[in-house]
Design a protein around this motif. Sequence first.
Motif, mmCIF file in Angstrom:
data_model
loop_
_atom_site.group_PDB
_atom_site.id
_atom_site.type_symbol
_atom_site.label_atom_id
_atom_site.label_comp_id
_atom_site.label_asym_id
_atom_site.label_seq_id
_atom_site.Cartn_x
_atom_site.Cartn_y
_atom_site.Cartn_z
ATOM 1 N N PRO A 168 0.823 -1.303 0.069
ATOM 2 C CA PRO A 168 -0.068 -0.053 0.031
ATOM 3 C C PRO A 168 0.724 1.238 -0.014
ATOM 4 C CG PRO A 168 0.118 -1.061 2.252
ATOM 5 C CD PRO A 168 0.790 -1.857 1.247
ATOM 6 N N GLU A 169 0.104 2.180 -0.772
ATOM 7 C CA GLU A 169 1.218 3.444 -0.535
ATOM 8 C C GLU A 169 1.119 4.304 0.673
ATOM 9 O OE1 GLU A 169 1.105 7.890 -3.014
ATOM 10 O OE2 GLU A 169 -0.133 6.360 -3.603
ATOM 11 N N LEU A 170 2.068 4.752 1.155
ATOM 12 C CA LEU A 170 2.234 5.305 2.539
ATOM 13 C C LEU A 170 1.373 6.520 2.466
ATOM 14 C CD1 LEU A 170 5.846 4.140 3.705
ATOM 15 C CD2 LEU A 170 3.712 3.231 3.929
ATOM 16 N N PRO A 171 0.538 6.961 3.314
ATOM 17 C CA PRO A 171 -0.233 8.240 3.332
ATOM 18 C C PRO A 171 0.217 9.235 3.934
ATOM 19 C CG PRO A 171 -1.257 6.716 5.326
ATOM 20 C CD PRO A 171 0.088 5.983 4.192
ATOM 21 N N THR A 172 1.706 9.232 4.644
ATOM 22 C CA THR A 172 2.253 10.081 5.082
ATOM 23 C C THR A 172 3.639 9.573 5.581
ATOM 24 O OG1 THR A 172 2.433 11.942 6.988
ATOM 25 C CG2 THR A 172 1.689 9.636 7.628
ATOM 26 N N THR A 173 4.745 10.453 5.951
ATOM 27 C CA THR A 173 6.010 10.091 6.501
ATOM 28 C C THR A 173 6.086 10.208 7.829
ATOM 29 O OG1 THR A 173 6.965 12.202 6.339
ATOM 30 C CG2 THR A 173 7.107 10.913 4.243
ATOM 31 N N TYR A 174 7.035 9.557 8.523
ATOM 32 C CA TYR A 174 7.378 9.790 9.813
ATOM 33 C C TYR A 174 7.522 11.026 10.259
ATOM 34 C CZ TYR A 174 8.895 8.759 14.794
ATOM 35 O OH TYR A 174 9.208 8.766 16.039
ATOM 36 N N ALA A 175 8.437 11.678 9.468
ATOM 37 C CA ALA A 175 8.806 13.058 9.996
ATOM 38 C C ALA A 175 7.400 13.900 9.991
ATOM 39 C CB ALA A 175 9.764 13.468 8.925
ATOM 40 N N ASP A 176 6.665 13.886 8.905
ATOM 41 C CA ASP A 176 5.519 14.595 8.843
ATOM 42 C C ASP A 176 4.611 14.391 10.095
ATOM 43 O OD1 ASP A 176 6.102 15.836 6.376
ATOM 44 O OD2 ASP A 176 4.992 14.609 5.159
ATOM 45 N N TRP A 177 4.648 13.139 10.406
ATOM 46 C CA TRP A 177 3.791 12.810 11.573
ATOM 47 C C TRP A 177 4.431 13.450 12.766
ATOM 48 C CZ3 TRP A 177 5.342 10.004 16.037
ATOM 49 C CH2 TRP A 177 4.458 9.813 16.705
ATOM 50 N N ALA A 178 5.476 13.373 12.971
ATOM 51 C CA ALA A 178 6.264 13.942 14.106
ATOM 52 C C ALA A 178 5.935 15.493 14.241
ATOM 53 C CB ALA A 178 7.801 13.580 13.994
ATOM 54 N N GLN A 179 6.192 16.241 13.072
ATOM 55 C CA GLN A 179 5.919 17.602 12.973
ATOM 56 C C GLN A 179 4.520 18.010 13.296
ATOM 57 O OE1 GLN A 179 7.643 19.443 9.422
ATOM 58 N NE2 GLN A 179 7.133 21.500 10.355
ATOM 59 N N ASN A 180 3.521 17.326 12.745
ATOM 60 C CA ASN A 180 2.046 17.502 13.118
ATOM 61 C C ASN A 180 1.868 17.274 14.578
ATOM 62 O OD1 ASN A 180 1.624 18.279 10.595
ATOM 63 N ND2 ASN A 180 0.844 16.163 9.798
ATOM 64 N N CYS A 181 2.581 16.225 15.138
ATOM 65 C CA CYS A 181 2.015 15.840 16.548
ATOM 66 C C CYS A 181 2.791 17.121 17.439
ATOM 67 C CB CYS A 181 2.760 14.553 17.182
ATOM 68 S SG CYS A 181 1.970 13.216 16.545
ATOM 69 N N ARG A 182 3.805 17.592 17.082
ATOM 70 C CA ARG A 182 4.430 18.604 17.916
ATOM 71 C C ARG A 182 3.691 19.907 17.854
ATOM 72 N NH1 ARG A 182 9.209 18.828 20.363
ATOM 73 N NH2 ARG A 182 10.550 17.173 20.228
ATOM 74 N N ARG A 183 2.984 20.207 16.739
ATOM 75 C CA ARG A 183 2.060 21.384 16.349
ATOM 76 C C ARG A 183 0.983 20.990 17.410
ATOM 77 N NH1 ARG A 183 2.681 21.630 9.792
ATOM 78 N NH2 ARG A 183 4.691 22.854 9.931
ATOM 79 N N ARG A 184 0.416 19.849 17.260
ATOM 80 C CA ARG A 184 -0.949 19.658 18.010
ATOM 81 C C ARG A 184 -0.729 19.821 19.365
ATOM 82 N NH1 ARG A 184 -2.705 15.057 20.241
ATOM 83 N NH2 ARG A 184 -0.999 13.923 19.088
ATOM 84 N N LEU A 185 0.367 19.194 19.964
ATOM 85 C CA LEU A 185 0.603 19.244 21.351
ATOM 86 C C LEU A 185 0.924 20.535 21.972
ATOM 87 C CD1 LEU A 185 2.326 15.569 21.654
ATOM 88 C CD2 LEU A 185 -0.195 16.406 22.410
#
Length: 555
Positions: A168-185
């Motif tokens: 399956p095609e990956l919907p995101t990357t780990y680095a993007d997930w990490a950055q989004n988590c920091r913004r949310r928190l």
Amino acid sequence: MYRPTSYEQHGMWVAQNLRGRDNTSFAIQQAFRLQGPLDTDALAAALTDLVARHEPLRTTFAVREGTLVQVVGTPFAVAVPVEPVPVGTSVDGARWVHDRADEIHRAGFDLRTGPLLRAELFAEAPERHTLVVTLHHIAADGWSMNLFYRDLAEFYAARVHGRSARLPELPTTYADWAQNCRRRLDADSEEALAYWRAQLRDIPAAVSLPTDRPPPPGPAPQGERVSADLDETVMAAVASLAKASRTSSFMVLLAAFATLAARWSGQDDQVLGTATANRSDPDTYDLVGCFVGVLPIRVRVRPERSFADVLQATRSALLEGQHHELPYELIVREFPRPATEPVFRIGISSFEGLGSDGLRLPGLDISALPAHVKDSPYDLSVSLAVADHRGRVDIAYPFALFDRSTIDTLLDAYVELLRAAVTEPGQTVGRLPLAGLRRATPDLPTPSVDAPDVNVSDVNVSDGDAPDGDGEPPAGPMEELIRTVWTSALQAHVTSRHDDFFLLGGSSLSAVQVSAELSDVLGFAVPLRTVYEYSDLSELAERLDELSARHVPAD
């Protein structure tokens, strides 16, 4: 390319640097015996494809302007050296491979330069090899390793058969997930922080276990891992108690270990570090990376309480903790303590898929070899595994603190205490046996407690799948949806509308997946607590119908 680290990566980097580069507490190593015609070039190419697909496998770390960043590298070719196993009457080939794997494990990793993945082949004969894979935990976690071997198998098959990989095609990357988590928190973490401030207010000193030697002045993690199997009769009783008390098998096993730790240490108010998958976002399901978090779960195990009470307290602590989940780094900032006084000294994790094959490559007969080295970042690192009516408890311990005989006794005591607790959960924990361990709390009389008792000798364990419900198949769209989601998450046959999630093999990890998938399909949040509390398929369907009726779709 510089990107912000995740909180999980940052915590792992700090822990590794505190212990020193040569410390191997955070090295993951697995070995497999391969029988058959192995294509070594295809294997190396498949690993190269894997590194290209998953960024954390080609990421290193640097400090820029006082801030730790992850450096996502370009894809590179993975070399897989093939080393012949010495032959001769005086050579034990299996021991030689064991020792070489130990050397590779203890070589450590440089997080600044990488690589954080190594693969080695040891050839005993043209069609007999041992594959040793070693990674740093900052690049992968337990969930990731299942993906690692799934994707490796597909890339290998594609290379062997000359076709494209079907992944399956990956919907995101780990680095993007990490950055989004920091913004949310950064924007919204106050409610969760308030929960942890209240939960851990006036926490006691970390559990002080009766060690065989005084703790050394610095980290001394070198040790080993020892295991004990939990037989089908005991695990059937565990599952029955879990169903009757609306908990999970892991919660029962965890409550039993918390009880053991309290009886052994004499501390009835304790904090245990429990691992959490931290993958509530479905976009993370196919990503290799360090997602796993740690929640400090506070459990009070007073000797006059019944085991049933301790189990419910454990359940509440876990569910509330998961509901207010935050990176451990943010939680401990609220409770500054010296490095010599950690919040907890015992780490506990859950593992699914006990006895799974792990790696499958076409044309090869593959068997997983037991891990020979297991250093511990804590005084005790405990793994509780459940699958197919069986269970296992693994304990990793440092040689600097414990003798092997002490840990063997601890395992025996755990098995005996667990058996007694699930047989009669209404008895006080002060009455539960300790099987040779030094008793730090007194025995107490058993009170009259309204709790489900399970006679392990009366439990019928079938040779097939987990016990079915009444045989009535799921009916209606909601029950059919739940059957589909459960089948995907548990890889089990769901045949009855009264099948039980936990008796089918459900765990905390699969519950997270079910919660996320149901939320995605239904268009409203399905709390993790709901998956736990309504483990009967028909009851969950009824509850979801109620939630759906209250839900007002967004315009």
